[in-house]
Design a protein around this motif. Structure first.
Motif, PDB file in Angstrom:
ATOM      1  N   VAL A   8       0.803  -1.159   0.155  1.00 37.06           N
ATOM      2  CA  VAL A   8       0.152   0.022   0.051  1.00 37.06           C
ATOM      3  C   VAL A   8       0.878   1.380  -0.039  1.00 37.06           C
ATOM      4  CG1 VAL A   8      -1.970  -1.211   1.215  1.00 37.06           C
ATOM      5  CG2 VAL A   8      -0.079   0.006   2.486  1.00 37.06           C
ATOM      6  N   THR A  26      -4.901  -5.879   3.576  1.00 31.62           N
ATOM      7  CA  THR A  26      -6.135  -5.312   3.044  1.00 31.62           C
ATOM      8  C   THR A  26      -7.305  -6.201   3.118  1.00 31.62           C
ATOM      9  OG1 THR A  26      -7.056  -3.933   1.520  1.00 31.62           O
ATOM     10  CG2 THR A  26      -5.914  -5.727   0.742  1.00 31.62           C
ATOM     11  N   VAL A  52      -1.543   8.221  -9.293  1.00 31.70           N
ATOM     12  CA  VAL A  52      -2.429   7.990  -8.297  1.00 31.70           C
ATOM     13  C   VAL A  52      -1.604   8.038  -7.091  1.00 31.70           C
ATOM     14  CG1 VAL A  52      -3.749   6.227  -6.998  1.00 31.70           C
ATOM     15  CG2 VAL A  52      -4.253   6.779  -9.609  1.00 31.70           C
ATOM     16  N   ARG A  53      -0.371   7.414  -7.018  1.00 27.16           N
ATOM     17  CA  ARG A  53       0.437   7.428  -5.806  1.00 27.16           C
ATOM     18  C   ARG A  53       0.798   8.888  -5.384  1.00 27.16           C
ATOM     19  NH1 ARG A  53       4.944   8.367  -5.191  1.00 27.16           N
ATOM     20  NH2 ARG A  53       5.667   8.071  -7.089  1.00 27.16           N
ATOM     21  N   PHE A  56      -3.202  10.870  -4.182  1.00 22.91           N
ATOM     22  CA  PHE A  56      -4.657  10.332  -3.613  1.00 22.91           C
ATOM     23  C   PHE A  56      -4.918  10.877  -2.429  1.00 22.91           C
ATOM     24  CE2 PHE A  56      -1.522   7.631  -1.671  1.00 22.91           C
ATOM     25  CZ  PHE A  56      -1.991   7.398  -0.362  1.00 22.91           C
ATOM     26  N   GLY A  60      -9.200   8.422   2.610  1.00 23.89           N
ATOM     27  CA  GLY A  60      -9.701   6.957   2.531  1.00 23.89           C
ATOM     28  C   GLY A  60      -8.390   6.082   3.116  1.00 23.89           C
ATOM     29  N   LYS A  63      -3.546   3.563   0.303  1.00 17.53           N
ATOM     30  CA  LYS A  63      -4.320   3.194  -1.065  1.00 17.53           C
ATOM     31  C   LYS A  63      -3.721   1.869  -1.665  1.00 17.53           C
ATOM     32  CE  LYS A  63      -6.056   4.895  -5.124  1.00 17.53           C
ATOM     33  NZ  LYS A  63      -7.462   4.116  -4.948  1.00 17.53           N
ATOM     34  N   LEU A  65      -2.388   0.178  -4.859  1.00 15.92           N
ATOM     35  CA  LEU A  65      -2.382   0.831  -6.009  1.00 15.92           C
ATOM     36  C   LEU A  65      -2.332  -0.454  -6.918  1.00 15.92           C
ATOM     37  CD1 LEU A  65       0.718   3.129  -5.334  1.00 15.92           C
ATOM     38  CD2 LEU A  65      -1.757   3.616  -5.517  1.00 15.92           C
ATOM     39  N   ASP A  96     -11.609   3.311  -9.135  1.00 16.71           N
ATOM     40  CA  ASP A  96     -12.398   3.452  -7.947  1.00 16.71           C
ATOM     41  C   ASP A  96     -12.434   2.328  -7.187  1.00 16.71           C
ATOM     42  OD1 ASP A  96     -13.743   1.936 -10.202  1.00 16.71           O
ATOM     43  OD2 ASP A  96     -15.808   3.072  -9.697  1.00 16.71           O
ATOM     44  N   PRO A  98      -9.790  -0.759  -5.243  1.00 20.65           N
ATOM     45  CA  PRO A  98      -8.546  -1.340  -4.664  1.00 20.65           C
ATOM     46  C   PRO A  98      -7.747  -1.969  -5.851  1.00 20.65           C
ATOM     47  CG  PRO A  98     -10.225  -1.803  -2.861  1.00 20.65           C
ATOM     48  CD  PRO A  98     -11.140  -1.322  -4.088  1.00 20.65           C
TER      49      PRO A  98
END
Length: 131
Positions: A8, A26, A52-53, A56, A60, A63, A65, A96, A98
């Motif tokens: 993550v 997770t 994204v990394r 984000f 939330g 994450k 990725l 949207d 995991p």
């Protein structure tokens, strides 16, 4: 809901920061109507992973990725057609949900393809972006 090992991003950090990616666990639920639960065998790095990394939303939490992956179907949702446990598949995932940097991932069956038998899992995981 089961937990599985995953890598993550705990918060947006430069990739060369030692804390940019960490081993974690997770949760993975049961497949939804069109979902496949996939035992992930290989992933590749998509340019979107870096974007994204690095940006984000922290609300939330950490994450998972990963977009491009290949693996074996473990379970199918009630409305899935054309896939069954044991099928080898590859896919690009969705922003949207995991990501694929986990031992198991839920993915919408409508964005999945059968892994070509002439490719190993690593080669198949490299296909979604250029395709």
């Amino acid at each position: 809901m089961a937990t599985v090992p995953a890598v993550v991003a705990p918060r947006p950090l430069p990739i060369d920061d030692p804390g940019a990616l960490v081993d974690s666990e997770t949760e993975v639920g049961a497949p939804g109507p069109h979902d496949l639960l996939v035992d992930v065998r290989a992933v590749s790095v998509n340019p979107v992973d870096g974007k994204v990394r690095s940006s984000f939303d922290l609300s939330g939490g950490p994450k998972v990725l990963g977009f491009d992956a290949a693996g074996v179907v473990v379970e199918v949702g009630p409305q899935v057609e054309g896939y069954a446990p044991g099928d080898e598949v590859y896919y690009a995932g969705a922003i949207d949900r995991p990501g694929s940097n986990a031992h198991r991932q839920l993915v919408d069956s409508r964005i999945v393809g059968r892994k070509p038998s002439t490719l190993d899992f690593a080669a198949a995981a490299a296909l979604p972006l250029p395709r």
